[in-house]
Every structure is written in structure tokens, then in C-alpha cells.
Scaffold this active site. Sequence first.
Site, PDB file in Angstrom:
ATOM      1  N   PHE A  21     -20.980  27.484  15.945  1.00 55.49           N
ATOM      2  CA  PHE A  21     -21.600  27.015  14.700  1.00 55.49           C
ATOM      3  C   PHE A  21     -22.167  25.599  14.878  1.00 55.49           C
ATOM      4  O   PHE A  21     -23.394  25.398  14.840  1.00 55.49           O
ATOM      5  CB  PHE A  21     -20.538  27.101  13.581  1.00 55.49           C
ATOM      6  CG  PHE A  21     -20.845  26.313  12.354  1.00 55.49           C
ATOM      7  CD1 PHE A  21     -22.091  26.390  11.740  1.00 55.49           C
ATOM      8  CD2 PHE A  21     -19.868  25.492  11.786  1.00 55.49           C
ATOM      9  CE1 PHE A  21     -22.369  25.664  10.587  1.00 55.49           C
ATOM     10  CE2 PHE A  21     -20.132  24.770  10.629  1.00 55.49           C
ATOM     11  CZ  PHE A  21     -21.389  24.848  10.037  1.00 55.49           C
ATOM     12  N   THR A  45     -15.638  33.002  20.436  1.00 53.32           N
ATOM     13  CA  THR A  45     -15.961  32.876  19.004  1.00 53.32           C
ATOM     14  C   THR A  45     -17.427  32.501  18.797  1.00 53.32           C
ATOM     15  O   THR A  45     -17.925  32.577  17.674  1.00 53.32           O
ATOM     16  CB  THR A  45     -15.060  31.833  18.282  1.00 53.32           C
ATOM     17  OG1 THR A  45     -15.235  30.557  18.904  1.00 53.32           O
ATOM     18  CG2 THR A  45     -13.605  32.235  18.324  1.00 53.32           C
ATOM     19  N   ASP A  66     -15.880  29.732  30.735  1.00 51.70           N
ATOM     20  CA  ASP A  66     -14.735  29.169  30.019  1.00 51.70           C
ATOM     21  C   ASP A  66     -14.453  27.788  30.608  1.00 51.70           C
ATOM     22  O   ASP A  66     -14.033  27.680  31.773  1.00 51.70           O
ATOM     23  CB  ASP A  66     -13.529  30.104  30.221  1.00 51.70           C
ATOM     24  CG  ASP A  66     -12.256  29.554  29.599  1.00 51.70           C
ATOM     25  OD1 ASP A  66     -12.283  28.428  29.037  1.00 51.70           O
ATOM     26  OD2 ASP A  66     -11.221  30.248  29.681  1.00 51.70           O
ATOM     27  N   VAL A  67     -14.665  26.732  29.829  1.00 49.24           N
ATOM     28  CA  VAL A  67     -14.538  25.371  30.390  1.00 49.24           C
ATOM     29  C   VAL A  67     -13.084  24.964  30.636  1.00 49.24           C
ATOM     30  O   VAL A  67     -12.833  23.882  31.170  1.00 49.24           O
ATOM     31  CB  VAL A  67     -15.264  24.308  29.522  1.00 49.24           C
ATOM     32  CG1 VAL A  67     -16.755  24.545  29.501  1.00 49.24           C
ATOM     33  CG2 VAL A  67     -14.684  24.224  28.112  1.00 49.24           C
ATOM     34  N   SER A  85     -14.180  25.313  21.289  1.00 49.65           N
ATOM     35  CA  SER A  85     -12.810  25.604  20.849  1.00 49.65           C
ATOM     36  C   SER A  85     -12.849  26.628  19.733  1.00 49.65           C
ATOM     37  O   SER A  85     -13.755  26.590  18.904  1.00 49.65           O
ATOM     38  CB  SER A  85     -12.107  24.348  20.302  1.00 49.65           C
ATOM     39  OG  SER A  85     -10.809  24.685  19.840  1.00 49.65           O
ATOM     40  N   TYR A 155      -3.802  23.924  17.792  1.00 52.83           N
ATOM     41  CA  TYR A 155      -5.106  23.249  17.649  1.00 52.83           C
ATOM     42  C   TYR A 155      -4.898  21.741  17.498  1.00 52.83           C
ATOM     43  O   TYR A 155      -5.492  20.944  18.228  1.00 52.83           O
ATOM     44  CB  TYR A 155      -5.810  23.815  16.423  1.00 52.83           C
ATOM     45  CG  TYR A 155      -7.215  23.302  16.185  1.00 52.83           C
ATOM     46  CD1 TYR A 155      -8.258  23.635  17.048  1.00 52.83           C
ATOM     47  CD2 TYR A 155      -7.510  22.519  15.070  1.00 52.83           C
ATOM     48  CE1 TYR A 155      -9.548  23.195  16.799  1.00 52.83           C
ATOM     49  CE2 TYR A 155      -8.802  22.078  14.815  1.00 52.83           C
ATOM     50  CZ  TYR A 155      -9.819  22.419  15.685  1.00 52.83           C
ATOM     51  OH  TYR A 155     -11.103  21.986  15.439  1.00 52.83           O
TER      52      TYR A 155
END
Length: 323
Positions: A21, A45, A66-67, A85, A155
Site C-alpha cells: 500500500f 501481502t 524476501d528481504v 512488512s 510487530y
Amino acid sequence: MRKMSSMSNQKRVLITGGAGFIGSHLCDRFINEGYRVVAIDNLITGNLENIAHLFPLEEFEFYNHDVSKFVHVPGNIDYILHFASPASPIDYLQMPIQTLKVGSLGTHNLLGLARVKNARVLIASTSEVYGDPLVHPQSEEYWGNVNPIGPRGVYDEAKRFQEAMTMAYHTYHGLETRIVRIFNTYGPRMRVNDGRVLPAFFSQAIRGEGLTVFGDGNQTRSFCYVDDLVEGIYRLLLSDYQLPVNMGNPAEITILEFADEILKLVNNPKAHIIYKPLPIDDPKQRKPDITRANEILGWQPKVNRHEGLKKTYEYFKEVVSVD
Ligand code: UDP
């Protein structure tokens, strides 16, 4: 309108979570400012639809990666923005380990890459570092009230570690770093099913279902339109300020009032409010103190909620399926 730059002085920016987003809006902004943009996303996501319009551009590259694993990007990089994330409470409930890894190992990889490339790094931190805050509104000086082992801890603690790691790279390696603490943000390209309150309420209202207010709906949030956030991030990156900066819209509202606003906007006679249990550790109140962003960057949000919700509704009308 895209600014023209000659190839030679074009800066190159790496954006992790570039298909997400906020990440995709950042890609747009940097392309429009005349940068070359490299986006990385593992699409757990993120959504390629968000950046499909950029693929034809010669200035834009995309890597599915994928970092949390070693990151290699050929060529020079001037700026790194780490926005990868899972970012909604149901995402981190479903992907707790990935959430922990991308905030910690992922950040470490990108700080390491920044050293090698001599790049400046901006990391996306969050109002979640304040947990269920006992100080209101939250200024950057507040240390927070986080439950490390609760469902949101994966998170919150990854982001707190991320800030600590970033400051350590700044202090010990002299790396140029920036930290933005992002409060609730909304706008086009939010995932319809990400479980966050705005996509949930819009899709429920459009489908004529019950809007699921959690708890009694008296908990508060403060919602910032994505364009305002992107402007703030752009200014912070180009500033010389190293300490964390809050970014959000201080207009605070209860979740029940928010449900009412969306009901009125969508105006579907079948839609109504229903109540569901409050999730564990759901913060009771949240409102950014944005004095620092205002003083250092001359930044404050410009889009009020009425205007921002109207623009966002246009998007959700397109993407929410009604059957
Ligand atoms: N919420 C709600 N109904 C929903 C989703 C969320 O009432 O369907 C509430 C949630 O309990 C929280 C607020 O809305 O108090 C914002 O939740 P969100 O998941 O969007 O983000 P948060 O700010 O909690 O990370």
C-alpha cells in the site's frame, strides 16, 4: 506529471515492500520526481496490481524477493526505503515469524546493503512502538507501553528492534539514517481483506453487511491520507534529521464515529453496525503529536478526513465485489 532528468544525474532509490500500500505510492512519487526506482517485494501481502502501471517504464525495476534473506542489488543505490512488512493485526497473527524476521533480519540486511552502497536509509517504524499508550497524544519522547509477548508484540518489538539497530548503524558506522513513525494511514490500494478497520468498514458498507465495531467502539485512532504521508516521508528522507519523527493526522476519532462516517458516505440502506469482541492488547487511544515534523520539515497533513474518505471510497467501489 513526471520530471525529466538526464540519465547521468538520476538518483536511484530502493523501496522494499514496493508492491504494498504505502510502498507503491512511494514508487509513484519517486518516479514522478525523476528517480530510478528499484522495488523489492515477496508479495505475501503486496500486490503487483499496485505497480502494474510502472512496469513499462525504463526507470522502474522489480525484484520478487524476501528481504529477510541476503539482499543483493547490482549497481549504485543512493537511497533505501525499508517498507516491507505485514502491517495489519490479522496479518501478523497469521505470519508472526515473517513479521519478526522482516523487521529485524530484513532491517539488518538493508543497513548492511546501505553501508556497501554508501546509501542513506529511511526505515518505516510505527505508532505501535508506543503500544497501548499511557501518554496522550504521543510525542517521540514517549517510550511506549508494549506487551512483548502479546499477539501484536511480533510487530511492535520487531519495529522497536529495527529502530535500535538503525540508530546503532548511525552511531557506530556513521550511516545516514532516517526513522519515520507512521500512524494509521489510509487511501487507495489498501488490501480489501487486510482486516484493518477502513477496508473492513468500506467493504461491509458497500456489500450491505454489518460494520464490525470491535469492543464498544470508544477506542480512538487518527487517520492520515496516504498522499500526506508520502509528502512527509519525502521531506524527511531529504532532510538531515536522524531521530524518529511521527507522521500522522492528529484528527482523532472514535471507531464508532468512524463507522458512522462510512455508513453516511456509502449510504447503503442495508448496512448497519454490529459489535464484536475487542482484540487482545488493542490500543485504547492513539493520536500523533506532530510538532517535530512540523518544526523540522514544515510538514502537516493537508487532506481532511471527509476529502480523503471520498477519494478512498472511489477506489473501494472499484475493487470490492458485491454478489
Ligand atoms: N476495528 C474494528 N473493526 C474492524 C477492524 C478493526 O472495530 O473490523 C478496530 C480495532 O479494534 C482498532 C481500530 O479499529 O481499535 C483500528 O484497527 P486497525 O486494525 O485498523 O489498526 P490498529 O490501529 O489497531 O493497528
